[in-house]
Scaffold this motif. Structure first.
Motif, PDB file in Angstrom:
ATOM      1  N   VAL A 157      20.666  12.270  22.354  1.00  0.00           N
ATOM      2  CA  VAL A 157      19.984  12.394  21.063  1.00  0.00           C
ATOM      3  C   VAL A 157      20.233  11.116  20.279  1.00  0.00           C
ATOM      4  N   GLU A 158      19.157  10.481  19.864  1.00  0.00           N
ATOM      5  CA  GLU A 158      19.226   9.289  19.033  1.00  0.00           C
ATOM      6  C   GLU A 158      18.759   9.662  17.632  1.00  0.00           C
ATOM      7  N   ILE A 159      19.577   9.390  16.620  1.00  0.00           N
ATOM      8  CA  ILE A 159      19.256   9.745  15.243  1.00  0.00           C
ATOM      9  C   ILE A 159      18.945   8.454  14.496  1.00  0.00           C
ATOM     10  N   ASP A 160      17.707   8.333  14.056  1.00  0.00           N
ATOM     11  CA  ASP A 160      17.206   7.080  13.474  1.00  0.00           C
ATOM     12  C   ASP A 160      17.310   7.087  11.964  1.00  0.00           C
ATOM     13  N   GLY A 161      17.996   6.100  11.419  1.00  0.00           N
ATOM     14  CA  GLY A 161      18.002   5.906   9.974  1.00  0.00           C
ATOM     15  C   GLY A 161      16.760   5.169   9.527  1.00  0.00           C
ATOM     16  N   ALA A 162      16.678   4.893   8.232  1.00  0.00           N
ATOM     17  CA  ALA A 162      15.486   4.245   7.684  1.00  0.00           C
ATOM     18  C   ALA A 162      15.246   2.877   8.318  1.00  0.00           C
ATOM     19  N   GLY A 163      16.321   2.164   8.682  1.00  0.00           N
ATOM     20  CA  GLY A 163      16.164   0.836   9.250  1.00  0.00           C
ATOM     21  C   GLY A 163      15.438   0.808  10.577  1.00  0.00           C
ATOM     22  N   HIS A 164      15.348   1.951  11.243  1.00  0.00           N
ATOM     23  CA  HIS A 164      14.667   2.010  12.536  1.00  0.00           C
ATOM     24  C   HIS A 164      13.150   1.936  12.400  1.00  0.00           C
ATOM     25  N   ARG A 165      12.644   1.880  11.191  1.00  0.00           N
ATOM     26  CA  ARG A 165      11.202   1.798  10.997  1.00  0.00           C
ATOM     27  C   ARG A 165      10.770   0.403  10.558  1.00  0.00           C
ATOM     28  N   ALA A 188      16.534  10.605  10.564  1.00  0.00           N
ATOM     29  CA  ALA A 188      17.515  11.196   9.663  1.00  0.00           C
ATOM     30  C   ALA A 188      16.863  11.969   8.530  1.00  0.00           C
ATOM     31  N   LEU A 189      15.764  11.442   8.003  1.00  0.00           N
ATOM     32  CA  LEU A 189      15.066  12.162   6.937  1.00  0.00           C
ATOM     33  C   LEU A 189      14.509  13.483   7.461  1.00  0.00           C
ATOM     34  N   GLY A 190      13.966  13.441   8.681  1.00  0.00           N
ATOM     35  CA  GLY A 190      13.450  14.673   9.268  1.00  0.00           C
ATOM     36  C   GLY A 190      14.536  15.710   9.462  1.00  0.00           C
ATOM     37  N   LEU A 191      15.750  15.259   9.817  1.00  0.00           N
ATOM     38  CA  LEU A 191      16.841  16.198  10.010  1.00  0.00           C
ATOM     39  C   LEU A 191      17.237  16.872   8.700  1.00  0.00           C
ATOM     40  N   PHE A 229      14.192  20.606  14.577  1.00  0.00           N
ATOM     41  CA  PHE A 229      14.782  19.580  15.430  1.00  0.00           C
ATOM     42  C   PHE A 229      15.951  20.138  16.250  1.00  0.00           C
ATOM     43  N   MET A 230      16.825  20.886  15.600  1.00  0.00           N
ATOM     44  CA  MET A 230      17.971  21.417  16.330  1.00  0.00           C
ATOM     45  C   MET A 230      17.533  22.471  17.350  1.00  0.00           C
ATOM     46  N   GLY A 231      16.435  23.164  17.072  1.00  0.00           N
ATOM     47  CA  GLY A 231      15.878  24.082  18.070  1.00  0.00           C
ATOM     48  C   GLY A 231      15.464  23.334  19.324  1.00  0.00           C
ATOM     49  N   GLN A 232      14.904  22.139  19.152  1.00  0.00           N
ATOM     50  CA  GLN A 232      14.524  21.318  20.306  1.00  0.00           C
ATOM     51  C   GLN A 232      15.759  20.852  21.073  1.00  0.00           C
ATOM     52  N   VAL A 233      16.809  20.486  20.344  1.00  0.00           N
ATOM     53  CA  VAL A 233      18.036  20.046  21.005  1.00  0.00           C
ATOM     54  C   VAL A 233      18.631  21.198  21.827  1.00  0.00           C
ATOM     55  N   VAL A 234      18.678  22.374  21.226  1.00  0.00           N
ATOM     56  CA  VAL A 234      19.222  23.541  21.937  1.00  0.00           C
ATOM     57  C   VAL A 234      18.395  23.841  23.184  1.00  0.00           C
TER      58      VAL A 234
END
Length: 310
Positions: free
Chosen positions: A247-255, A282-285, A292-297
């Motif tokens: 799982v990669e969690i993207d902050g604002a800088g990733h855009r 990160a904003l989506g989380l 999102f966590m449903g997809q991870v599970v």
């Protein structure tokens, strides 16, 4: 039309031009145009009244600027200021639709409802929050924070904080500072968190406590900052489970800039080595945690089952 009436019409039309074709009755009086002359223009349908205090010197629909001036005059000149999403639109915000004009007044103000205007009572509105210019309008950063407090959903609140920064109307740092100046009654934690995301980018694992989310959703704790060899040397994966889920969690800088390209190269490299990669912004989380966590599970369950079967 006799010369005098024509002169009055031309004078008022010229004076109304900077306001989008509308003018207040107070300004008309200052021009020497009294109520009888205004009444004559209205009766002869050269002008149209849009409330108690606002006169259009034409008979067409009001444009955006005219509607904003009308809102200020009708709610109360010296009392109301264009605020929230309307202030952002006035500053140039694109791809945002709203059929009403939002204004703020101090909570002690006594007001009468005005058609097409939403009046928000606020505890304070220091003059430092207002943008330069004749129209009283709140600056983009505090207007974005107000709009987030007034939004109909967390998703809309996050969006109205992000869009002004993306479109260059204000900086992320200004939005973050505005959260300290503008204290609304709703979703304070969400707004503070999103403002930090936008201003600073997110080193998401520490700030969003992904391990805590894993415990909440009954997932085993993953390994963090796992090292892999990528197309440009070593890369660090945010989290990885032994089943092959990353799982990669993207902050604002990733855009910004070439970050998207770098992320794509990294993700492709990881996938080519057999891992499954899920990306979460990160904003989506913050606003869609369950989805999102449903997809991870679901991914962890499937990959764990495949590993046991193999």
């Amino acid at each position: 039309m006799d010369a005098r009436i024509l002169g009055i019409h031309d004078t008022a039309t010229t004076a109304a031009a900077p306001y989008g074709g509308v003018i207040s009755r107070a300004r008309l009086r200052a021009l020497g145009i009294d109520r009888d002359e205004v009444r004559l223009q209205l009766r002869q349908r050269r002008w149209v009244a849009h409330g108690r205090w606002t006169i259009a010197t034409h008979t067409g629909d009001l444009g955006d600027l005219a509607r904003r001036w009308r809102a200020v005059w009708e709610v109360g000149s010296g009392i109301a200021a264009v605020d929230g999403p309307t202030a952002l639109q006035h500053a140039g915000l694109e791809r945002w639709s709203d059929d009403v004009v939002h204004v703020s007044v101090l909570h002690t103000a006594s007001i009468t409802p005005v058609d097409g205007v939403v009046v928000h009572k606020v505890r304070s509105r220091p003059s430092s929050l207002l943008a330069p210019g004749e129209l009283p309008v709140v600056r983009p950063a505090p207007a974005a924070v107000r709009a987030a407090h007034w939004a109909v959903s967390d998703r809309q609140a996050a969006l109205v904080l992000i869009m002004p920064v993306q479109q260059g109307l204000c900086s992320g740092a200004q939005v973050l500072e505005a959260t300290r100046l503008v204290r609304g009654r709703t979703r304070r934690a969400l707004i503070a968190g999103v403002a930090c995301d936008v201003a600073l980018g997110v080193q998401a694992l520490g700030e969003l406590d992904f391990a805590g989310l894993c415990r909440r959703y009954r997932l085993p704790e993953p390994a963090r900052q796992v090292v892999r060899n990528g197309p440009r040397g070593r890369v660090y994966l945010d989290v990885r489970w032994d089943c092959g889920l990353v799982v990669e969690i993207d902050g604002a800088g990733h855009r910004w800039g070439l970050a998207v390209t770098d992320d794509n190269l990294r993700q492709n490299s990881v996938a080519l080595h057999g891992d499954t990669v899920l990306r979460i912004d990160a904003l989506g989380l913050r606003i869609a945690e369950e989805q999102f966590m449903g997809q991870v599970v679901a991914a962890h369950t499937r990959l764990s089952s495949l590993r046991l079967a193999g």
